[in-house]
Write a protein that holds these residues in place. Structure first.
Motif, short mmCIF file in Angstrom:
data_model
loop_
_atom_site.label_atom_id
_atom_site.label_comp_id
_atom_site.label_asym_id
_atom_site.label_seq_id
_atom_site.Cartn_x
_atom_site.Cartn_y
_atom_site.Cartn_z
N THR A 72 9.49 22.91 8.83
CA THR A 72 8.35 22.44 9.68
C THR A 72 7.19 22.05 9.38
OG1 THR A 72 7.97 24.73 9.94
CG2 THR A 72 9.78 24.11 12.06
N GLY A 73 6.43 21.64 10.31
CA GLY A 73 5.16 21.37 9.53
C GLY A 73 5.25 20.00 8.63
N LYS A 74 3.93 19.36 7.98
CA LYS A 74 4.08 18.44 7.29
C LYS A 74 2.82 18.07 6.39
CE LYS A 74 2.99 15.12 11.58
NZ LYS A 74 3.03 13.80 11.97
N ARG A 75 3.75 18.36 5.14
CA ARG A 75 2.91 18.64 3.94
C ARG A 75 3.00 17.53 3.11
NH1 ARG A 75 5.28 23.98 0.20
NH2 ARG A 75 3.26 22.94 -1.98
N VAL A 76 2.00 16.25 2.48
CA VAL A 76 1.80 15.81 1.38
C VAL A 76 1.26 16.66 0.59
CG1 VAL A 76 1.50 13.34 1.07
CG2 VAL A 76 2.52 13.92 3.37
N GLU A 77 1.47 15.86 -0.92
CA GLU A 77 0.97 16.27 -2.28
C GLU A 77 0.75 15.76 -3.37
OE1 GLU A 77 3.11 21.00 -3.13
OE2 GLU A 77 3.72 19.38 -4.12
N GLU A 78 -0.82 15.73 -3.51
CA GLU A 78 -0.60 14.38 -4.60
C GLU A 78 0.25 14.97 -5.84
OE1 GLU A 78 -3.51 12.51 -4.52
OE2 GLU A 78 -3.53 12.72 -1.90
N VAL A 79 0.68 13.64 -6.67
CA VAL A 79 1.37 13.95 -7.77
C VAL A 79 0.44 13.78 -9.03
CG1 VAL A 79 2.66 12.68 -9.13
CG2 VAL A 79 3.31 12.47 -6.68
N ASP A 80 0.61 15.02 -9.53
CA ASP A 80 0.20 15.06 -10.42
C ASP A 80 0.88 15.06 -12.10
OD1 ASP A 80 -1.79 16.81 -9.87
OD2 ASP A 80 -0.96 18.43 -10.37
N ASP B 161 0.65 -1.40 -0.05
CA ASP B 161 -0.41 0.06 -0.19
C ASP B 161 0.88 1.25 0.07
OD1 ASP B 161 -2.76 1.59 0.28
OD2 ASP B 161 -1.91 2.24 2.48
N ILE B 162 1.94 0.95 1.00
CA ILE B 162 2.87 2.15 0.93
C ILE B 162 3.26 2.66 -0.56
CG2 ILE B 162 4.84 3.38 1.91
CD1 ILE B 162 2.92 3.57 3.72
N THR B 163 3.75 1.61 -0.76
CA THR B 163 4.24 1.66 -2.41
C THR B 163 3.62 1.78 -3.53
OG1 THR B 163 5.94 0.39 -2.18
CG2 THR B 163 6.05 0.07 -4.60
N ASP B 164 2.06 2.07 -3.98
CA ASP B 164 1.44 1.83 -4.60
C ASP B 164 1.41 3.42 -4.53
OD1 ASP B 164 0.55 -0.32 -5.49
OD2 ASP B 164 -0.98 -0.15 -4.22
N ARG B 165 1.47 4.42 -2.82
CA ARG B 165 0.43 5.91 -2.59
C ARG B 165 2.31 6.70 -3.00
NH1 ARG B 165 -1.49 6.60 3.02
NH2 ARG B 165 -0.50 4.15 3.24
N PHE B 166 3.44 5.33 -2.56
CA PHE B 166 4.83 6.73 -2.44
C PHE B 166 5.61 6.22 -3.47
CE2 PHE B 166 2.47 7.52 1.19
CZ PHE B 166 2.80 9.03 1.81
N GLU C 108 8.75 6.04 -9.60
CA GLU C 108 7.95 6.27 -9.82
C GLU C 108 6.26 5.87 -9.56
OE1 GLU C 108 9.70 3.41 -12.59
OE2 GLU C 108 12.01 4.23 -12.32
N ASP C 109 5.54 6.27 -10.31
CA ASP C 109 4.09 5.81 -10.49
C ASP C 109 3.31 6.68 -8.43
OD1 ASP C 109 4.29 5.45 -13.07
OD2 ASP C 109 5.21 3.32 -12.17
N ALA C 110 4.34 6.99 -8.16
CA ALA C 110 3.49 8.01 -7.11
C ALA C 110 2.69 8.94 -7.17
CB ALA C 110 4.59 8.67 -6.22
N GLU C 111 2.00 7.69 -5.99
CA GLU C 111 0.32 9.46 -5.72
C GLU C 111 0.32 9.98 -5.70
OE1 GLU C 111 -2.17 6.45 -4.34
OE2 GLU C 111 -2.80 5.20 -6.62
N ARG C 112 1.50 10.75 -4.42
CA ARG C 112 1.20 11.14 -3.52
C ARG C 112 3.47 11.51 -3.32
NH1 ARG C 112 -2.73 9.00 1.18
NH2 ARG C 112 -4.21 9.24 -0.33
N ARG C 113 3.79 12.65 -2.67
CA ARG C 113 5.27 12.85 -2.41
C ARG C 113 5.29 13.50 -1.42
NH1 ARG C 113 7.93 17.86 -4.44
NH2 ARG C 113 6.02 18.89 -5.75
#
Length: 179
Positions: A170-178, A53-58, A159-164
């Motif tokens: 400071t803080g946490k930021r995760v973006e959807e990959v276009d 699941d982690i590999t699919d997302r990241f 490769e093929d990440a949905e998120r990065r």
């Protein structure tokens, strides 16, 4: 890791209930720090699903499989076998020849939990200790892979990440990959 012979992490001795998180963390560390795949032995299907699941997302590439027996893989491995154990030779003394051998052939890195059969010590080309003090197998794997790849694994392209994750002070930021 990219442009190098395969590195496979073989996780031995999964004990359900006790090792669920540790087995997951071994596989996640393998993924994050440059290994190409992890083989989990025993009733580790939940850990395998989490890592997939982690590999699919990241992103990947990274493969994880679960098996009942490690012996066929260990006996038939056509490449170098490194067993991480606190009883082994110091990593600083053996990493250069291991790295040289890995340039030519795939590498199987064996990480145990609990008592490891003598067969593993005997089959290993190197029994390696990152320290000769009691410590976590996750820590041993992380130090070993970082020494093997000399930090190159930290700049790996996924490769093929949905998120990065977007690094920041400071803080946490995760973006959807276009795409």
């Amino acid at each position: 890791m990219q442009d190098a012979p395969e590195v496979v992490v073989l996780r031995l001795g999964h004990r359900p209930g006790r090792d669920d998180r540790m087995t997951t963390h071994v596989a996640l560390t393998a993924r994050a720090l440059g290994a190409d795949r992890a083989v989990l032995v025993g009733d580790a299907s939940q850990a395998g699903e989490t890592v997939a699941d982690i590999t699919d997302r990241f992103g990947g590439p990274f493969d994880v499989t679960v098996t009942d027996s490690y012996r066929p893989l260990l006996r038939e491995w056509e490449g170098t076998v490194v067993h991480l154990t606190m009883y082994g030779e110091p990593v600083a003394d053996v990493i250069a020849p291991i790295r040289d051998r890995h340039r030519e052939a795939p590498l199987l890195v064996v990480v145990g939990a609990g008592k490891v059969d003598f067969e593993v010590y005997d089959r290993a080309d190197w029994n390696v200790g990152v320290t000769n003090q009691p410590h976590s197998e996750v820590a041993a794997l992380a130090v070993f892979l970082d020494r093997l790849f000399e930090g190159r694994e930290l700049d790996r392209e996924w490769e093929d990440a949905e998120r990065r994750v977007v690094p920041q002070a400071t803080g946490k930021r995760v973006e959807e990959v276009d795409d």
